[in-house]
Design a protein around this motif. Structure first.
Motif: not given
Length: 552
Positions: A474, A476-478, A482, A527, A529-533
């Motif tokens: 996983q 995650t972009n903190q 983007s 990715l 901002s503030k999302q995960s993949r």
């Protein structure tokens, strides 16, 4: 040489019919430049120094050109003194300008006192202080000669009984006292100058030489001219070094190329013109012939031995182009233009020469002299790369569209957003394929979700074994924006027809055999901002049950 004058009393005899004969005291100026030569002659003459016209530095050696003038006409011998003991004597050649006949060239190695005279020859500060001390010594000797002269005059006056001579003697005593005071003052200055010279020589960059090389050239000329001496000397070299600076907001990337020069040849090069060459004189100069196979039968044990040694890699020609970015802004009309330090380069069929526009000083103590030879900048493509099976982290990467194979390999200092993030290696091929890495990004989190292996059997009659591997990670972009993320993974490759490999990726990979690396796969996606993949891979390997699987 300075000229000094002495005010000295002289007695002359005037015949006057009305007055008795007497000695009359007169003064006149005596130039002491000639008598001061005796003081200078006590110091040994330094070996003649030729002027350095050009130095071309390679890897491990340098090519030096020196010159000496031919003064006058006829036959004479020119001596190139205080040369490096590391000269390659086979490389020595002489070139005469104009109508000059050149005879034999003698090369000899001197040691002991001759080498000691050359020890500080190239140090400008030492030379200046030696000249200063010589001037003071000459001045002191002149004052001592004046004192001795006055003492002799005083003895002459003592043999006369004329009353007027008493006043003359007192005048002589006054001048003698003034000269004595002057001698004491000069002696103090001489002591201070000697101490300063000793300190300079103790801390001089020139290493002590046990021996030096001297080249004598016999010439014959009908008019003044000059002779050039060419030779190669080991102990010199240069290497490129780079600084890459990346602005992750503007995506601006700049790379500055510098040359680091050092030498320990035994010669101090002061204020000389320098050319840097990318050619390596230690490389092979001829190609290898193909090997002819001579076939015969031999034992099975010998079959396991390697037949041929690996072929040597061919050196890649290096060319670096100089930029005009160091010329500076236009000067005001009433001001002289600033000197430009822009390096000019010339490509000679794969060999590049960088000619420095300014003269430089390179002492023979291994000191590293650094100068900028090129700078390139432009917009870059940015992304983050992660190889989670190796390290659960993401690294900043940037492409450099202005990279060329002309730049020689060297150390690479990396700066991201004005912060030093580490050091890498500048290599055109790898940087062009993989980009330039600028360190870990702590704002992209990488987490392992699944990493498991399952062993089992498949089929009743063929008896196949199966190995199933699942991996999931996983990201995650903190960041507050983007980012472009690239994830690398590797698929197992079968090298046996009895081994079958099935790979399933979720989502589907963007590129198979990434950068022509068989078995390497890559995902690329934005990715937010503030999302995960999550990326997931499942590999199923089947092989005969009576065999063992080798994963190497």
């Amino acid at each position: 040489m300075r000229a000094y004058f002495l005010t000295a009393p002289v007695f002359t005899d005037h015949n006057d019919s009305k007055k008795p004969s007497r000695l009359v005291l007169k003064r006149f100026m005596i130039p002491l430049s000639l008598v001061s030569l005796a003081a200078l002659s006590v110091y040994p003459a330094q070996a003649a120094m030729s002027s350095v016209e050009q130095v071309t530095i390679y890897q491990g050696l340098a090519s030096v050109t020196r010159a000496l003038p031919i003064n006058g006409t006829g036959e004479q011998t020119l001596i190139f003194s205080c040369l490096s003991p590391s000269i390659n004597q086979d490389s020595v050649s002489v070139q005469a300008l104009g109508t000059v006949n050149v005879g034999e060239v003698s090369i000899e190695t001197l040691s002991g006192e001759q080498a000691a005279q050359c020890q500080y020859q190239g140090d400008t500060k030492v030379q200046t202080q030696q000249n200063n001390l010589a001037d003071i010594t000459a001045e002191l000797e002149a004052a001592r000669l004046a004192k001795a002269y006055l003492q002799n005059l005083t003895k002459v006056t003592q043999i006369s009984t004329d009353g007027t001579l008493a006043n003359n003697a007192r005048d002589l005593e006054t001048q003698a006292a003034s000269i004595n005071k002057r001698i004491l003052d000069i002696q103090q200055r001489q002591a201070r100058a000697q101490d300063a010279l000793n300190q300079l020589m103790a801390g001089s960059a020139t290493s002590t030489r046990n021996s030096v090389t001297q080249v004598s050239v016999r010439t014959a000329s009908r008019s003044p001219s000059s002779v050039k001496l060419h030779y190669q000397v080991r102990g010199a070299g240069w290497e490129p070094t780079y600084q890459a600076r990346l602005n992750t907001e503007s995506k601006e990337l700049s790379i500055t190329a510098s040359a680091v020069i050092a030498q320990q040849t035994g010669e101090n090069w002061s204020n000389i013109p320098v050319t840097l060459s990318t050619v390596n004189p230690n490389q092979n100069t001829t190609s290898q012939l193909p090997k002819v196979q001579r076939l015969s039968l031999y034992e099975a044990l010998q079959a396991k031995r390697a037949r041929y040694a690996p072929a040597a890699m061919e050196a890649v020609p290096v060319v670096v182009s100089a930029s005009d970015s160091y010329g500076g802004a236009e000067s005001a009309a009433n001001m002289a233009p600033l000197p430009s330090f822009t390096v000019s380069s010339q490509n000679k069929n794969g060999i590049t020469e960088y000619r420095l526009p300014q003269r430089v000083s390179i002492p023979s103590d291994g000191r590293r002299v650094r100068t900028v030879i090129d700078e390139q900048s432009g917009n870059s493509k940015l992304w983050l790369r992660s190889t989670p099976s190796v390290e659960q982290a993401a690294y900043w990467y940037a492409s450099a569209p202005f990279l060329t194979p002309a730049w020689v390999d060297g150390s690479l200092q990396l700066y991201r957003d004005d912060n030093y993030v580490g050091q890498s290696r500048y290599s055109y091929q790898s940087l062009k394929e993989q980009g330039i890495g600028f360190g870990i990004d702590p704002n992209v989190l990488v987490k392992q979700l699944t990493d498991e292996d399952k062993q089992g059997d498949k089929g009743v009659f063929n008896r196949l074994q199966t190995l199933t591997t699942k991996q999931a990670y996983q990201f995650t972009n903190q960041h507050n924006r983007s980012v472009r993320l690239q994830v690398l993974s590797a698929e197992p490759i079968s090298r046996d027809e009895d081994i079958n490999v099935t790979a399933t990726h979720t989502p589907a990979v963007t590129e198979q055999d990434w950068n022509d690396n068989k078995g390497m796969v890559a995902w690329e996606f934005d990715l937010p901002s503030k999302q995960s993949r999550v990326v997931q891979s499942t590999y199923q390997i089947s092989y005969p049950a009576d065999k063992k699987l080798n994963a190497n």
